[in-house]
Design a protein around this motif. Structure first.
Motif, PDB file in Angstrom:
ATOM      1  N   LEU A  43       0.837  -1.192   0.000  1.00 32.65           N
ATOM      2  CA  LEU A  43       0.000   0.000   0.000  1.00 32.65           C
ATOM      3  C   LEU A  43       0.874   1.245   0.000  1.00 32.65           C
ATOM      4  N   THR A  44       0.649   2.122  -0.978  1.00 34.72           N
ATOM      5  CA  THR A  44       1.417   3.362  -1.109  1.00 34.72           C
ATOM      6  C   THR A  44       0.447   4.525  -1.275  1.00 34.72           C
ATOM      7  N   CYS A  45       1.001   5.741  -1.392  1.00 32.69           N
ATOM      8  CA  CYS A  45       0.143   6.886  -1.663  1.00 32.69           C
ATOM      9  C   CYS A  45      -0.462   6.738  -3.051  1.00 32.69           C
ATOM     10  N   HIS A  46      -1.638   7.280  -3.227  1.00 37.58           N
ATOM     11  CA  HIS A  46      -2.331   7.172  -4.503  1.00 37.58           C
ATOM     12  C   HIS A  46      -1.584   7.962  -5.570  1.00 37.58           C
ATOM     13  N   SER A  47      -1.551   7.451  -6.783  1.00 38.53           N
ATOM     14  CA  SER A  47      -0.807   8.090  -7.872  1.00 38.53           C
ATOM     15  C   SER A  47      -1.283   9.512  -8.139  1.00 38.53           C
ATOM     16  N   ARG A  48      -2.547   9.809  -7.856  1.00 42.63           N
ATOM     17  CA  ARG A  48      -3.046  11.163  -8.075  1.00 42.63           C
ATOM     18  C   ARG A  48      -2.331  12.153  -7.160  1.00 42.63           C
ATOM     19  N   ARG A  98      17.546   6.824   4.048  1.00 41.12           N
ATOM     20  CA  ARG A  98      16.975   8.083   4.505  1.00 41.12           C
ATOM     21  C   ARG A  98      15.946   8.686   3.537  1.00 41.12           C
ATOM     22  N   GLU A  99      16.292   8.849   2.289  1.00 43.96           N
ATOM     23  CA  GLU A  99      15.384   9.491   1.349  1.00 43.96           C
ATOM     24  C   GLU A  99      14.101   8.679   1.149  1.00 43.96           C
ATOM     25  N   SER A 100      14.241   7.382   1.173  1.00 40.60           N
ATOM     26  CA  SER A 100      13.058   6.540   1.016  1.00 40.60           C
ATOM     27  C   SER A 100      12.136   6.649   2.228  1.00 40.60           C
ATOM     28  N   VAL A 101      12.708   6.651   3.426  1.00 44.18           N
ATOM     29  CA  VAL A 101      11.886   6.793   4.634  1.00 44.18           C
ATOM     30  C   VAL A 101      11.188   8.148   4.644  1.00 44.18           C
ATOM     31  N   LEU A 102      11.875   9.180   4.188  1.00 43.74           N
ATOM     32  CA  LEU A 102      11.296  10.518   4.192  1.00 43.74           C
ATOM     33  C   LEU A 102      10.215  10.703   3.130  1.00 43.74           C
ATOM     34  N   HIS A 103      10.374  10.049   1.976  1.00 49.18           N
ATOM     35  CA  HIS A 103       9.507  10.371   0.842  1.00 49.18           C
ATOM     36  C   HIS A 103       8.795   9.185   0.195  1.00 49.18           C
ATOM     37  N   ARG A 104       9.132   7.950   0.565  1.00 45.70           N
ATOM     38  CA  ARG A 104       8.529   6.799  -0.110  1.00 45.70           C
ATOM     39  C   ARG A 104       8.127   5.737   0.912  1.00 45.70           C
ATOM     40  N   ARG A 105       7.265   6.132   1.834  1.00 43.43           N
ATOM     41  CA  ARG A 105       6.814   5.200   2.858  1.00 43.43           C
ATOM     42  C   ARG A 105       5.666   4.335   2.330  1.00 43.43           C
ATOM     43  N   CYS A 106       5.552   3.123   2.846  1.00 46.05           N
ATOM     44  CA  CYS A 106       4.511   2.201   2.391  1.00 46.05           C
ATOM     45  C   CYS A 106       4.059   1.324   3.546  1.00 46.05           C
ATOM     46  N   VAL A 107       3.014   0.555   3.302  1.00 44.74           N
ATOM     47  CA  VAL A 107       2.462  -0.376   4.287  1.00 44.74           C
ATOM     48  C   VAL A 107       2.421  -1.759   3.665  1.00 44.74           C
ATOM     49  N   ILE A 108       2.854  -2.755   4.424  1.00 45.57           N
ATOM     50  CA  ILE A 108       2.859  -4.139   3.942  1.00 45.57           C
ATOM     51  C   ILE A 108       1.805  -4.924   4.722  1.00 45.57           C
ATOM     52  N   VAL A 179       1.859   6.947   5.598  1.00 47.86           N
ATOM     53  CA  VAL A 179       2.198   7.151   4.191  1.00 47.86           C
ATOM     54  C   VAL A 179       2.299   8.633   3.833  1.00 47.86           C
ATOM     55  N   TYR A 180       1.432   9.471   4.412  1.00 48.36           N
ATOM     56  CA  TYR A 180       1.316  10.870   3.968  1.00 48.36           C
ATOM     57  C   TYR A 180       1.904  11.906   4.923  1.00 48.36           C
ATOM     58  N   ASP A 181       1.816  11.678   6.218  1.00 45.00           N
ATOM     59  CA  ASP A 181       2.113  12.733   7.187  1.00 45.00           C
ATOM     60  C   ASP A 181       3.579  12.678   7.631  1.00 45.00           C
ATOM     61  N   ASP A 182       4.393  13.611   7.150  1.00 43.38           N
ATOM     62  CA  ASP A 182       5.812  13.626   7.500  1.00 43.38           C
ATOM     63  C   ASP A 182       6.030  13.852   8.991  1.00 43.38           C
ATOM     64  N   LYS A 183       5.127  14.597   9.628  1.00 41.84           N
ATOM     65  CA  LYS A 183       5.267  14.862  11.066  1.00 41.84           C
ATOM     66  C   LYS A 183       5.020  13.604  11.891  1.00 41.84           C
ATOM     67  N   PHE A 184       4.246  12.683  11.353  1.00 45.12           N
ATOM     68  CA  PHE A 184       3.936  11.435  12.051  1.00 45.12           C
ATOM     69  C   PHE A 184       5.106  10.455  12.005  1.00 45.12           C
ATOM     70  N   THR A 185       5.995  10.640  11.041  1.00 44.02           N
ATOM     71  CA  THR A 185       7.069   9.674  10.803  1.00 44.02           C
ATOM     72  C   THR A 185       7.942   9.472  12.026  1.00 44.02           C
ATOM     73  N   GLU A 186       8.426  10.545  12.618  1.00 47.19           N
ATOM     74  CA  GLU A 186       9.341  10.436  13.756  1.00 47.19           C
ATOM     75  C   GLU A 186       8.679   9.705  14.921  1.00 47.19           C
ATOM     76  N   TYR A 187       7.412  10.018  15.173  1.00 45.58           N
ATOM     77  CA  TYR A 187       6.683   9.322  16.236  1.00 45.58           C
ATOM     78  C   TYR A 187       6.573   7.829  15.931  1.00 45.58           C
ATOM     79  N   ALA A 188       6.160   7.522  14.706  1.00 47.23           N
ATOM     80  CA  ALA A 188       5.930   6.127  14.330  1.00 47.23           C
ATOM     81  C   ALA A 188       7.206   5.289  14.412  1.00 47.23           C
ATOM     82  N   LEU A 189       8.335   5.877  14.060  1.00 48.04           N
ATOM     83  CA  LEU A 189       9.597   5.131  14.072  1.00 48.04           C
ATOM     84  C   LEU A 189      10.006   4.719  15.478  1.00 48.04           C
ATOM     85  N   HIS A 190       9.428   5.340  16.485  1.00 44.33           N
ATOM     86  CA  HIS A 190       9.789   5.019  17.865  1.00 44.33           C
ATOM     87  C   HIS A 190       8.600   4.502  18.680  1.00 44.33           C
TER      88      HIS A 190
END
Length: 210
Positions: A43-48, A98-108, A179-190
């Motif tokens: 699952l990734t961000c929608h192509s639109r 790093r760049e993938s975590v920042l800009h290309r997050r997904c769900v398995i 997938v979308y919220d960059d601010k959520f990333t740091e929280y989620a990683l920990h």
């Protein structure tokens, strides 16, 4: 770590529920045991949302997830084997990730994943409260196509007796945030993943013999 996971038809049905307007790709989604190097539904961000120039109305441009098929594992240049996991705690510090975590997050999505205990017994980990668990990951594009990695974190109390690492499991309400919220990333990683149930293969075999 996470070296194998399992997808069944129930996983696909749950994806249809989570994703609004999932297309025919769901019918081709690989099921069964998924090994490193094999393709899986991700699952990734929608192509639109990937191309704002294609966006229409505000409703069309709202956050949404899309199912894509990718192979599991980053190629290691000048080395054999694949990188299949990344430590959530240090992924942003690794130039490879790093760049993938920042800009290309997904769900398995998966029904369950496996680990092996000290006696080499296979242990199945799953969510008892719902038919699918969602693992956080990221992806990148290579010459042979897109490939993904599963993020792992320190094992919680349910996995710790078997292995010291486990996938970074997300709750359903966190999927679009991841997938979308960059601010959520740091929280989620920990974050500490939810408790999981486990079954050991030898216990199932014993049950069949009684």
């Amino acid at each position: 770590m996470c070296g194998r996971f399992y997808v069944d038809e129930g996983t696909a049905k749950e994806i249809e529920r989570v994703i609004r307007g999932v297309d025919l790709r769901i019918q081709k989604m690989r099921t069964g045991d998924i090994y490193p190097s094999q393709p899986a539904g991700i699952l990734t961000c929608h192509s639109r949302q990937k191309n704002p120039l294609l966006a229409g109305s505000a409703a069309e441009n709202s956050t949404a997830l899309e199912l894509n098929e990718m192979h599991w594992g980053f190629l290691q240049y000048q080395k054999k084997g694949l990188l299949i996991n990344a430590r959530a705690e240090t992924a942003l510090e690794r130039r490879t990730f790093r760049e993938s975590v920042l800009h290309r997050r997904c769900v398995i999505p998966a029904r369950h994943f496996y680990e092996w205990d000290s006696d080499k017994n296979k242990v199945i980990f799953f969510r008892e409260d719902r038919p699918v668990l969602f693992m956080a990951g990221f992806y990148n594009r290579f010459q042979d196509g897109a490939r993904f990695i599963i993020l792992t974190t320190e094992a919680n109390a349910s996995v710790g007796p078997v292995h010291n690492r486990m996938p970074l499991v997300l709750d359903e309400g966190e999927l679009e945030d991841w997938v979308y919220d960059d601010k959520f990333t740091e929280y989620a990683l920990h974050k500490t993943p939810p408790e999981l149930w486990r079954e050991q293969e030898y216990e199932q075999q014993s049950l069949l013999l009684t």
